[in-house]
Design a protein around this motif. Structure first.
Motif, PDB file in Angstrom:
ATOM      1  N   ALA A 104     -14.903  88.937   3.111  1.00 50.86           N
ATOM      2  CA  ALA A 104     -15.253  89.702   3.946  1.00 50.86           C
ATOM      3  C   ALA A 104     -16.928  90.387   4.443  1.00 50.86           C
ATOM      4  O   ALA A 104     -17.036  91.130   5.729  1.00 50.86           O
ATOM      5  CB  ALA A 104     -14.894  90.873   2.693  1.00 50.86           C
ATOM      6  N   HIS A 105     -17.553  89.405   3.655  1.00 53.13           N
ATOM      7  CA  HIS A 105     -19.107  90.293   4.116  1.00 53.13           C
ATOM      8  C   HIS A 105     -19.695  89.726   5.923  1.00 53.13           C
ATOM      9  O   HIS A 105     -19.715  89.817   6.165  1.00 53.13           O
ATOM     10  CB  HIS A 105     -20.095  89.985   3.502  1.00 53.13           C
ATOM     11  CG  HIS A 105     -19.674  90.236   1.716  1.00 53.13           C
ATOM     12  ND1 HIS A 105     -20.979  90.261   0.743  1.00 53.13           N
ATOM     13  CD2 HIS A 105     -18.974  91.200   1.468  1.00 53.13           C
ATOM     14  CE1 HIS A 105     -20.277  90.695   0.144  1.00 53.13           C
ATOM     15  NE2 HIS A 105     -19.196  91.454   0.176  1.00 53.13           N
ATOM     16  N   LEU A 106     -19.476  88.172   5.814  1.00 50.88           N
ATOM     17  CA  LEU A 106     -19.220  88.027   7.383  1.00 50.88           C
ATOM     18  C   LEU A 106     -18.647  87.822   7.879  1.00 50.88           C
ATOM     19  O   LEU A 106     -18.809  88.144   9.130  1.00 50.88           O
ATOM     20  CB  LEU A 106     -18.792  85.989   6.775  1.00 50.88           C
ATOM     21  CG  LEU A 106     -19.969  85.171   5.508  1.00 50.88           C
ATOM     22  CD1 LEU A 106     -19.355  83.311   5.592  1.00 50.88           C
ATOM     23  CD2 LEU A 106     -21.506  85.400   6.753  1.00 50.88           C
ATOM     24  N   ALA A 107     -17.326  88.318   7.179  1.00 50.88           N
ATOM     25  CA  ALA A 107     -16.391  88.976   9.128  1.00 50.88           C
ATOM     26  C   ALA A 107     -16.693  90.257   9.230  1.00 50.88           C
ATOM     27  O   ALA A 107     -16.928  90.619  10.216  1.00 50.88           O
ATOM     28  CB  ALA A 107     -14.496  88.862   8.227  1.00 50.88           C
ATOM     29  N   ALA A 108     -17.550  90.845   8.604  1.00 42.55           N
ATOM     30  CA  ALA A 108     -17.719  92.419   9.059  1.00 42.55           C
ATOM     31  C   ALA A 108     -18.590  92.651   9.688  1.00 42.55           C
ATOM     32  O   ALA A 108     -18.773  92.324  10.632  1.00 42.55           O
ATOM     33  CB  ALA A 108     -18.076  93.830   7.041  1.00 42.55           C
ATOM     34  N   SER A 109     -20.140  91.502   9.398  1.00 42.40           N
ATOM     35  CA  SER A 109     -21.119  91.232   9.765  1.00 42.40           C
ATOM     36  C   SER A 109     -20.879  90.371  11.447  1.00 42.40           C
ATOM     37  O   SER A 109     -21.231  91.048  12.079  1.00 42.40           O
ATOM     38  CB  SER A 109     -21.588  90.112   9.698  1.00 42.40           C
ATOM     39  OG  SER A 109     -22.449  91.052   7.985  1.00 42.40           O
ATOM     40  N   LEU A 110     -19.793  89.845  11.784  1.00 35.48           N
ATOM     41  CA  LEU A 110     -19.641  89.122  12.788  1.00 35.48           C
ATOM     42  C   LEU A 110     -18.667  89.871  13.466  1.00 35.48           C
ATOM     43  O   LEU A 110     -18.943  90.164  15.287  1.00 35.48           O
ATOM     44  CB  LEU A 110     -18.980  87.886  12.847  1.00 35.48           C
ATOM     45  CG  LEU A 110     -19.594  86.127  11.938  1.00 35.48           C
ATOM     46  CD1 LEU A 110     -19.005  85.118  11.580  1.00 35.48           C
ATOM     47  CD2 LEU A 110     -20.669  86.178  12.748  1.00 35.48           C
ATOM     48  N   ALA A 111     -17.626  90.807  13.179  1.00 37.95           N
ATOM     49  CA  ALA A 111     -16.851  91.325  13.652  1.00 37.95           C
ATOM     50  C   ALA A 111     -17.811  92.975  14.442  1.00 37.95           C
ATOM     51  O   ALA A 111     -17.884  92.895  15.301  1.00 37.95           O
ATOM     52  CB  ALA A 111     -16.340  92.451  13.095  1.00 37.95           C
ATOM     53  N   ALA A 112     -18.701  93.108  13.546  1.00 44.29           N
ATOM     54  CA  ALA A 112     -20.234  94.198  13.612  1.00 44.29           C
ATOM     55  C   ALA A 112     -20.656  93.331  15.257  1.00 44.29           C
ATOM     56  O   ALA A 112     -20.626  94.321  16.449  1.00 44.29           O
ATOM     57  CB  ALA A 112     -20.412  94.876  12.863  1.00 44.29           C
ATOM     58  N   LEU A 113     -21.274  92.540  14.849  1.00 42.01           N
ATOM     59  CA  LEU A 113     -22.165  91.640  16.340  1.00 42.01           C
ATOM     60  C   LEU A 113     -21.308  91.538  17.740  1.00 42.01           C
ATOM     61  O   LEU A 113     -21.598  92.242  18.568  1.00 42.01           O
ATOM     62  CB  LEU A 113     -22.201  90.708  15.717  1.00 42.01           C
ATOM     63  CG  LEU A 113     -23.041  89.166  16.823  1.00 42.01           C
ATOM     64  CD1 LEU A 113     -25.161  90.093  17.079  1.00 42.01           C
ATOM     65  CD2 LEU A 113     -23.359  88.521  15.513  1.00 42.01           C
ATOM     66  N   LEU A 114     -20.409  91.386  17.197  1.00 42.11           N
ATOM     67  CA  LEU A 114     -19.374  91.149  18.939  1.00 42.11           C
ATOM     68  C   LEU A 114     -18.635  91.892  18.975  1.00 42.11           C
ATOM     69  O   LEU A 114     -18.917  92.790  20.174  1.00 42.11           O
ATOM     70  CB  LEU A 114     -17.799  90.339  18.404  1.00 42.11           C
ATOM     71  CG  LEU A 114     -16.687  89.875  19.079  1.00 42.11           C
ATOM     72  CD1 LEU A 114     -17.849  89.092  20.153  1.00 42.11           C
ATOM     73  CD2 LEU A 114     -15.565  89.076  19.222  1.00 42.11           C
ATOM     74  N   ALA A 125     -28.737  96.090  20.810  1.00 44.61           N
ATOM     75  CA  ALA A 125     -28.069  96.904  19.808  1.00 44.61           C
ATOM     76  C   ALA A 125     -26.638  96.579  18.909  1.00 44.61           C
ATOM     77  O   ALA A 125     -26.909  96.451  17.772  1.00 44.61           O
ATOM     78  CB  ALA A 125     -26.892  97.714  21.064  1.00 44.61           C
ATOM     79  N   GLY A 126     -26.116  94.708  19.424  1.00 44.08           N
ATOM     80  CA  GLY A 126     -25.428  94.397  18.927  1.00 44.08           C
ATOM     81  C   GLY A 126     -26.195  93.690  17.132  1.00 44.08           C
ATOM     82  O   GLY A 126     -25.376  93.836  15.987  1.00 44.08           O
ATOM     83  N   ALA A 132     -25.846  96.485   9.616  1.00 42.17           N
ATOM     84  CA  ALA A 132     -25.382  97.702   8.651  1.00 42.17           C
ATOM     85  C   ALA A 132     -24.179  97.493   8.203  1.00 42.17           C
ATOM     86  O   ALA A 132     -24.244  97.929   7.111  1.00 42.17           O
ATOM     87  CB  ALA A 132     -25.574  99.187   9.420  1.00 42.17           C
ATOM     88  N   ALA A 133     -23.242  96.387   8.252  1.00 42.96           N
ATOM     89  CA  ALA A 133     -21.985  95.821   7.582  1.00 42.96           C
ATOM     90  C   ALA A 133     -22.420  95.673   6.556  1.00 42.96           C
ATOM     91  O   ALA A 133     -21.612  96.290   5.748  1.00 42.96           O
ATOM     92  CB  ALA A 133     -21.414  94.684   8.478  1.00 42.96           C
ATOM     93  N   ARG A 302     -27.657 104.340  17.929  1.00 45.96           N
ATOM     94  CA  ARG A 302     -26.295 104.847  18.519  1.00 45.96           C
ATOM     95  C   ARG A 302     -25.659 103.866  17.743  1.00 45.96           C
ATOM     96  O   ARG A 302     -24.122 104.335  16.866  1.00 45.96           O
ATOM     97  CB  ARG A 302     -25.824 105.247  19.599  1.00 45.96           C
ATOM     98  CG  ARG A 302     -24.383 105.479  20.009  1.00 45.96           C
ATOM     99  CD  ARG A 302     -23.943 105.173  21.338  1.00 45.96           C
ATOM    100  NE  ARG A 302     -24.933 106.143  21.995  1.00 45.96           N
ATOM    101  CZ  ARG A 302     -25.352 105.888  23.434  1.00 45.96           C
ATOM    102  NH1 ARG A 302     -24.821 104.977  24.177  1.00 45.96           N
ATOM    103  NH2 ARG A 302     -25.948 106.469  24.243  1.00 45.96           N
ATOM    104  N   TRP A 303     -25.336 102.252  17.434  1.00 44.13           N
ATOM    105  CA  TRP A 303     -24.454 101.183  17.159  1.00 44.13           C
ATOM    106  C   TRP A 303     -25.052 101.114  15.887  1.00 44.13           C
ATOM    107  O   TRP A 303     -23.691 100.540  15.422  1.00 44.13           O
ATOM    108  CB  TRP A 303     -24.685 100.054  18.173  1.00 44.13           C
ATOM    109  CG  TRP A 303     -23.281  99.985  19.143  1.00 44.13           C
ATOM    110  CD1 TRP A 303     -24.205 100.811  20.550  1.00 44.13           C
ATOM    111  CD2 TRP A 303     -22.464 100.060  19.439  1.00 44.13           C
ATOM    112  NE1 TRP A 303     -23.046 101.435  21.886  1.00 44.13           N
ATOM    113  CE2 TRP A 303     -21.880 100.588  20.692  1.00 44.13           C
ATOM    114  CE3 TRP A 303     -21.268 100.187  18.321  1.00 44.13           C
ATOM    115  CZ2 TRP A 303     -20.730 100.360  21.031  1.00 44.13           C
ATOM    116  CZ3 TRP A 303     -19.977 100.353  18.680  1.00 44.13           C
ATOM    117  CH2 TRP A 303     -19.681 100.501  20.141  1.00 44.13           C
ATOM    118  N   VAL A 304     -26.193 101.311  15.296  1.00 42.48           N
ATOM    119  CA  VAL A 304     -26.259 101.470  13.784  1.00 42.48           C
ATOM    120  C   VAL A 304     -25.572 102.441  13.123  1.00 42.48           C
ATOM    121  O   VAL A 304     -24.753 101.853  11.862  1.00 42.48           O
ATOM    122  CB  VAL A 304     -27.900 101.551  13.626  1.00 42.48           C
ATOM    123  CG1 VAL A 304     -28.029 101.187  11.910  1.00 42.48           C
ATOM    124  CG2 VAL A 304     -28.648 100.394  14.180  1.00 42.48           C
TER     125      VAL A 304
END
Length: 327
Positions: A104-114, A125-126, A132-133, A302-304
């Motif tokens: 879940a951590h990796l998925a959230a971080s990768l989704a936030a980056l993308l 910004a990405g 911050a995920a 803004r994105w953080v």
């Protein structure tokens, strides 16, 4: 000189009244700011990752106020870069040290980056926002316990009314700032910067309650195991308490680093501009670079906040619907 001489009042004021009022005010400030807890500093300094937590707070507090309060001609326009770089590395290190990294951590971080990279069209910004995920996920766990959403009734999990208020305001203001910006209701970068600063400030104020709930999370996990098994799993409870105490400073860094990162980005946006380099012989080429840095800093801030609020709200929805559990 008596107080009645300075401020005429229709009733007599005892001579000791100002001293009593000042004592009560100082006592209230010391209580709500938890100043007596500072005596536990020799205890915290011996824990792992304390240096990172200490510098995460020290650098922004030492460098950002002079850059924001002094006239533009006096502070260095690059002063916010030092805490910005340190906080970025600290968050990156915390994400790398998450062992074992949950899917879940990796998925959230990768989704936030993308998402942040595609929607903002900015890899900078990405990459900053994706850090911050994991802290947002941890803050959501603290919010879930700090507001007693599981309805355990345990006294040790009870939070004070100011702490619950700060936890709610941190989530609501951050989400409102992101929604208003996304829907185009924020008119001008100055108003957006104020909203982002308010969101970051509330996150920072709520960090102490979040740290306390991080410690209480071990008690809650022990309580779950106590009622789930006929034979209490005492070894599991001891292991949880040990790990939470061992990683206390690392978790505290995750709570304070994202809002301080936002404030550093906003400080960089505030101090950058043409006033520093325009007309300076030999430094005219820095004018365009400074303007680009100014815009990139506001976009990243803004994105953080957007990623932090999205992951926090998403995690809380998962807990509420029963898709996620605090174990």
């Amino acid at each position: 000189m008596a107080v009645s001489d300075l401020l005429p009042l229709p009733f007599p004021v005892p001579p000791y009244a100002p001293q009593v009022a000042a004592s009560l005010a100082l006592a209230a400030a010391a209580h709500f700011l938890h100043l007596p807890s500072l005596l536990l500093y020799a205890t915290l300094a011996s824990r792992p990752h304390f240096a990172g937590f200490h510098l995460s707070l020290l650098l922004p507090l030492a460098l950002l106020p002079p850059a924001l309060l002094l006239p533009p001609s006096q502070p260095s326009p690059l002063a916010p870069l030092l805490p910005l770089a340190f906080l970025f590395v600290a968050l990156l290190r915390q994400v790398a040290l998450a062992s074992p990294p949950r899917p879940a951590h990796l998925a959230a971080s990768l989704a936030a980056l993308l998402a942040a990279t595609v929607l903002s069209s900015s890899p900078f910004a990405g990459s900053v926002a994706s850090l911050a995920a994991l802290p947002a996920w941890r803050f959501a766990r603290a919010f879930w316990l700090g507001t007693d959403q599981p309805r355990t009734g345990l006294a040790v999990l009870a939070s004070s009314a100011p702490a619950r208020l700060l936890l709610h305001l941190a989530v609501l203001v951050s989400s409102a700032a992101s929604i208003l910006q996304c829907c185009g209701f924020v008119d001008g970068p100055e108003l957006e910067a104020k909203l982002l600063a308010a969101a970051a400030g509330l996150q920072l104020l709520a960090s102490r309650a979040a740290v306390q709930m991080y410690l209480n999370e071990a008690v809650f996990c022990w309580y779950q195991r106590l009622h789930a098994n006929r034979a209490p799993d005492t070894e599991y409870g001891r292991a949880k308490v040990f790990l939470h105490n061992h990683h206390l400073c690392a978790a505290a860094t995750q709570f304070v680093a994202p809002p301080l990162l936002v404030l550093s980005l906003l400080a960089l946006w505030w101090v950058q501009g043409k006033d520093f380099f325009e007309g300076v012989q030999g430094l005219d080429w820095l004018v365009g670079w400074s303007v680009a840095m100014k815009e990139a800093a506001l976009l990243a801030a803004r994105w953080v906040v957007a990623v932090w609020s999205a992951v926090t709200v998403g995690t809380l929805v998962g807990y509420k619907r029963g898709w996620l559990f605090v174990l």
